[in-house]
Write a protein that holds these residues in place. Structure first.
Motif, PDB file in Angstrom:
ATOM      1  N   ASN A 167      12.384  13.841   6.535  1.00 50.23           N
ATOM      2  CA  ASN A 167      13.177  14.826   5.813  1.00 50.23           C
ATOM      3  C   ASN A 167      14.633  14.391   5.842  1.00 50.23           C
ATOM      4  OD1 ASN A 167      10.984  16.552   5.246  1.00 50.23           O
ATOM      5  ND2 ASN A 167      11.140  17.474   7.271  1.00 50.23           N
ATOM      6  N   ALA A 168      15.363  14.698   4.788  1.00 51.85           N
ATOM      7  CA  ALA A 168      16.763  14.275   4.676  1.00 51.85           C
ATOM      8  C   ALA A 168      17.617  15.473   4.283  1.00 51.85           C
ATOM      9  CB  ALA A 168      16.908  13.165   3.649  1.00 51.85           C
ATOM     10  N   ASP A 169      18.544  15.826   5.157  1.00 53.63           N
ATOM     11  CA  ASP A 169      19.487  16.892   4.853  1.00 53.63           C
ATOM     12  C   ASP A 169      20.338  16.475   3.655  1.00 53.63           C
ATOM     13  OD1 ASP A 169      22.065  18.409   4.957  1.00 53.63           O
ATOM     14  OD2 ASP A 169      21.092  19.335   6.673  1.00 53.63           O
ATOM     15  N   GLY A 170      20.536  17.402   2.734  1.00 57.93           N
ATOM     16  CA  GLY A 170      21.296  17.080   1.526  1.00 57.93           C
ATOM     17  C   GLY A 170      22.685  16.551   1.808  1.00 57.93           C
ATOM     18  N   THR A 171      23.307  17.015   2.894  1.00 56.52           N
ATOM     19  CA  THR A 171      24.660  16.558   3.227  1.00 56.52           C
ATOM     20  C   THR A 171      24.662  15.124   3.746  1.00 56.52           C
ATOM     21  OG1 THR A 171      24.489  17.437   5.484  1.00 56.52           O
ATOM     22  CG2 THR A 171      25.383  18.897   3.788  1.00 56.52           C
ATOM     23  N   GLU A 172      23.499  14.636   4.194  1.00 56.36           N
ATOM     24  CA  GLU A 172      23.427  13.287   4.748  1.00 56.36           C
ATOM     25  C   GLU A 172      23.144  12.234   3.685  1.00 56.36           C
ATOM     26  OE1 GLU A 172      20.644  13.124   7.943  1.00 56.36           O
ATOM     27  OE2 GLU A 172      21.424  14.914   8.933  1.00 56.36           O
ATOM     28  N   ILE A 173      22.561  12.638   2.552  1.00 57.32           N
ATOM     29  CA  ILE A 173      22.186  11.677   1.525  1.00 57.32           C
ATOM     30  C   ILE A 173      23.439  11.142   0.832  1.00 57.32           C
ATOM     31  CG2 ILE A 173      20.936  11.345  -0.637  1.00 57.32           C
ATOM     32  CD1 ILE A 173      19.000  13.529   0.287  1.00 57.32           C
ATOM     33  N   ALA A 174      23.609   9.828   0.892  1.00 56.79           N
ATOM     34  CA  ALA A 174      24.772   9.162   0.283  1.00 56.79           C
ATOM     35  C   ALA A 174      26.087   9.783   0.753  1.00 56.79           C
ATOM     36  CB  ALA A 174      24.681   9.194  -1.239  1.00 56.79           C
ATOM     37  N   SER A 175      26.150  10.125   2.040  1.00 55.50           N
ATOM     38  CA  SER A 175      27.389  10.710   2.584  1.00 55.50           C
ATOM     39  C   SER A 175      28.551   9.732   2.497  1.00 55.50           C
ATOM     40  CB  SER A 175      27.174  11.152   4.034  1.00 55.50           C
ATOM     41  OG  SER A 175      26.813  10.052   4.855  1.00 55.50           O
ATOM     42  N   TRP A 176      28.251   8.440   2.319  1.00 54.95           N
ATOM     43  CA  TRP A 176      29.312   7.435   2.152  1.00 54.95           C
ATOM     44  C   TRP A 176      30.177   7.718   0.931  1.00 54.95           C
ATOM     45  CZ3 TRP A 176      28.473   5.197  -2.545  1.00 54.95           C
ATOM     46  CH2 TRP A 176      27.153   5.144  -3.026  1.00 54.95           C
TER      47      TRP A 176
ATOM     48  N   GLY B 227       0.796  -1.222   0.000  1.00 58.15           N
ATOM     49  CA  GLY B 227       0.000   0.000   0.000  1.00 58.15           C
ATOM     50  C   GLY B 227       0.823   1.263   0.000  1.00 58.15           C
ATOM     51  N   VAL B 228       1.947   1.252  -0.720  1.00 57.16           N
ATOM     52  CA  VAL B 228       2.831   2.419  -0.759  1.00 57.16           C
ATOM     53  C   VAL B 228       2.856   3.005  -2.161  1.00 57.16           C
ATOM     54  CG1 VAL B 228       5.186   3.270  -0.433  1.00 57.16           C
ATOM     55  CG2 VAL B 228       4.275   1.508   1.092  1.00 57.16           C
ATOM     56  N   SER B 229       2.515   4.281  -2.281  1.00 57.88           N
ATOM     57  CA  SER B 229       2.634   5.026  -3.530  1.00 57.88           C
ATOM     58  C   SER B 229       2.872   6.479  -3.147  1.00 57.88           C
ATOM     59  CB  SER B 229       1.369   4.881  -4.385  1.00 57.88           C
ATOM     60  OG  SER B 229       1.514   5.585  -5.606  1.00 57.88           O
ATOM     61  N   GLU B 230       4.144   6.860  -3.103  1.00 61.19           N
ATOM     62  CA  GLU B 230       4.535   8.163  -2.567  1.00 61.19           C
ATOM     63  C   GLU B 230       5.442   8.895  -3.547  1.00 61.19           C
ATOM     64  OE1 GLU B 230       3.718   9.446   0.644  1.00 61.19           O
ATOM     65  OE2 GLU B 230       2.265   7.791   0.663  1.00 61.19           O
ATOM     66  N   ARG B 231       5.233  10.196  -3.673  1.00 59.82           N
ATOM     67  CA  ARG B 231       6.111  11.031  -4.493  1.00 59.82           C
ATOM     68  C   ARG B 231       7.006  11.842  -3.562  1.00 59.82           C
ATOM     69  NH1 ARG B 231       4.691  13.883 -10.150  1.00 59.82           N
ATOM     70  NH2 ARG B 231       4.298  11.677 -10.486  1.00 59.82           N
ATOM     71  N   LEU B 232       8.315  11.753  -3.799  1.00 56.86           N
ATOM     72  CA  LEU B 232       9.295  12.433  -2.959  1.00 56.86           C
ATOM     73  C   LEU B 232       9.999  13.525  -3.734  1.00 56.86           C
ATOM     74  CD1 LEU B 232      11.104   9.408  -1.228  1.00 56.86           C
ATOM     75  CD2 LEU B 232       9.017  10.571  -0.509  1.00 56.86           C
ATOM     76  N   GLN B 233      10.232  14.643  -3.058  1.00 60.63           N
ATOM     77  CA  GLN B 233      10.996  15.741  -3.627  1.00 60.63           C
ATOM     78  C   GLN B 233      12.363  15.811  -2.956  1.00 60.63           C
ATOM     79  OE1 GLN B 233       8.546  19.219  -3.146  1.00 60.63           O
ATOM     80  NE2 GLN B 233       7.063  18.569  -4.688  1.00 60.63           N
ATOM     81  N   ALA B 234      13.208  16.708  -3.476  1.00 56.24           N
ATOM     82  CA  ALA B 234      14.553  16.869  -2.912  1.00 56.24           C
ATOM     83  C   ALA B 234      14.461  17.148  -1.415  1.00 56.24           C
ATOM     84  CB  ALA B 234      15.279  18.009  -3.619  1.00 56.24           C
ATOM     85  N   GLY B 235      15.307  16.453  -0.646  1.00 58.36           N
ATOM     86  CA  GLY B 235      15.310  16.631   0.796  1.00 58.36           C
ATOM     87  C   GLY B 235      14.320  15.753   1.528  1.00 58.36           C
ATOM     88  N   GLN B 236      13.717  14.800   0.821  1.00 61.19           N
ATOM     89  CA  GLN B 236      12.781  13.882   1.453  1.00 61.19           C
ATOM     90  C   GLN B 236      13.269  12.446   1.303  1.00 61.19           C
ATOM     91  OE1 GLN B 236       9.062  14.894  -0.545  1.00 61.19           O
ATOM     92  NE2 GLN B 236       8.512  16.299   1.109  1.00 61.19           N
ATOM     93  N   ALA B 237      12.843  11.602   2.252  1.00 62.26           N
ATOM     94  CA  ALA B 237      13.256  10.195   2.248  1.00 62.26           C
ATOM     95  C   ALA B 237      12.098   9.332   2.713  1.00 62.26           C
ATOM     96  CB  ALA B 237      14.469   9.989   3.155  1.00 62.26           C
ATOM     97  N   ILE B 238      12.198   8.045   2.419  1.00 61.50           N
ATOM     98  CA  ILE B 238      11.177   7.097   2.856  1.00 61.50           C
ATOM     99  C   ILE B 238      11.839   5.770   3.202  1.00 61.50           C
ATOM    100  CG2 ILE B 238      10.658   6.206   0.536  1.00 61.50           C
ATOM    101  CD1 ILE B 238       7.691   6.135   1.378  1.00 61.50           C
ATOM    102  N   HIS B 239      11.322   5.132   4.258  1.00 68.25           N
ATOM    103  CA  HIS B 239      11.753   3.796   4.658  1.00 68.25           C
ATOM    104  C   HIS B 239      10.551   2.874   4.501  1.00 68.25           C
ATOM    105  CE1 HIS B 239      15.250   5.765   6.546  1.00 68.25           C
ATOM    106  NE2 HIS B 239      14.372   6.637   6.969  1.00 68.25           N
ATOM    107  N   VAL B 240      10.644   1.884   3.629  1.00 73.96           N
ATOM    108  CA  VAL B 240       9.549   0.951   3.377  1.00 73.96           C
ATOM    109  C   VAL B 240       9.922  -0.391   4.004  1.00 73.96           C
ATOM    110  CG1 VAL B 240       8.107  -0.168   1.646  1.00 73.96           C
ATOM    111  CG2 VAL B 240       9.019   2.126   1.210  1.00 73.96           C
ATOM    112  N   GLY B 241       9.179  -0.785   5.043  1.00 67.05           N
ATOM    113  CA  GLY B 241       9.473  -2.033   5.744  1.00 67.05           C
ATOM    114  C   GLY B 241       9.124  -3.243   4.900  1.00 67.05           C
ATOM    115  N   TRP B 242       9.949  -4.275   4.982  1.00 65.54           N
ATOM    116  CA  TRP B 242       9.718  -5.478   4.194  1.00 65.54           C
ATOM    117  C   TRP B 242       8.519  -6.271   4.706  1.00 65.54           C
ATOM    118  CZ3 TRP B 242      15.559  -7.061   4.259  1.00 65.54           C
ATOM    119  CH2 TRP B 242      16.261  -6.197   3.401  1.00 65.54           C
TER     120      TRP B 242
END
Length: 231
Positions: A145-154, A122-137
């Motif tokens: 919300n996701a700070d731009g510096t945190e996204i893929a900081s690896w 039951g997930v259908s979500e539109r995300l914009q820059a600075g947003q994140a989603i965790h979908v449980g299995w």
């Protein structure tokens, strides 16, 4: 014979995954890939993707780990990433898709993506820059919300934790350590931490985690085994 059977059970899943993959990375290894359409992909350590570009479709399967995509937009050829029953479709963007301990996680650095899961989720979500989603299995999802510096900081050698369980942080350090990290304290594993940790020095990062909490020790038993436990 019993030992041989155990080895087969251990090796077979990994062999199948690497056979399916077009691109893979090992421990502490990252890889930059330029796909045929000009899309750039950065693979995190211990990650794998399969690429299927046919006709009007551009399809990626994330088989393991985490990847960051900077997509060359083409409205006539949709770009989608599948990861454990979750599909992320590009709408002109840069985004990260990865596996958590029991979830598929998506974070958008630029632009917009559409995230859809199998009907039972039951997930259908539109995300914009600075947003994140965790979908449980096992069902359920959580937007943040996701700070731009945190996204893929690896990609820059950093693990940025923002009120995350220690177990999750240790899990994200494991692909950078050429050996085994054993988290033997359930109490410490459940504690929540915020901080920036050096992925180029995973053992040092573990010590930094422990030093911030009393009663926890990090012991390097061999070059390939680290145990985190209570005193």
């Amino acid at each position: 014979m019993a030992l041989a059977a155990c080895l087969v059970l251990l090796i077979a899943p990994s062999a199948l995954l690497w056979w399916q993959a077009d691109y893979t990375t090992g421990t502490a290894q990252q890889q930059s890939i330029r796909l045929a359409d000009g899309t750039d992909v950065e693979l995190a350590p211990q990650s794998a993707i399969a690429v299927d570009y046919k006709g009007s479709q551009r399809h990626i399967r994330l088989l393991k780990g985490c990847a960051f995509f900077e997509v060359t937009h083409d409205a006539t050829r949709p770009f989608a990433v599948d990861a454990h029953s979750v599909r992320t479709t590009d709408i002109g963007t840069a985004f990260e898709v990865g596996f958590g301990a029991d979830s598929t996680d998506v974070a958008v650095a630029q632009g917009v993506v559409q995230v859809d899961a199998s009907p039972s989720f039951g997930v259908s979500e539109r995300l914009q820059a600075g947003q994140a989603i965790h979908v449980g299995w096992k069902g359920g999802f959580h937007r943040t919300n996701a700070d731009g510096t945190e996204i893929a900081s690896w990609r820059h050698g950093q693990l940025i934790a923002n009120d995350q369980p220690v177990a999750d942080v240790v899990g994200k350090l494991r692909p950078y350590f050429k050996g085994m990290i054993v988290l033997a304290s359930s109490d410490f594993a459940a504690r929540r931490v915020t901080g920036v940790y050096d992925l180029n020095n995973p053992v040092g990062a573990l010590h930094a985690l422990a030093q911030a909490h009393e009663g926890v020790a990090v012991r390097r038993m061999t070059p390939w085994l680290v145990i985190i436990s209570d005193f």
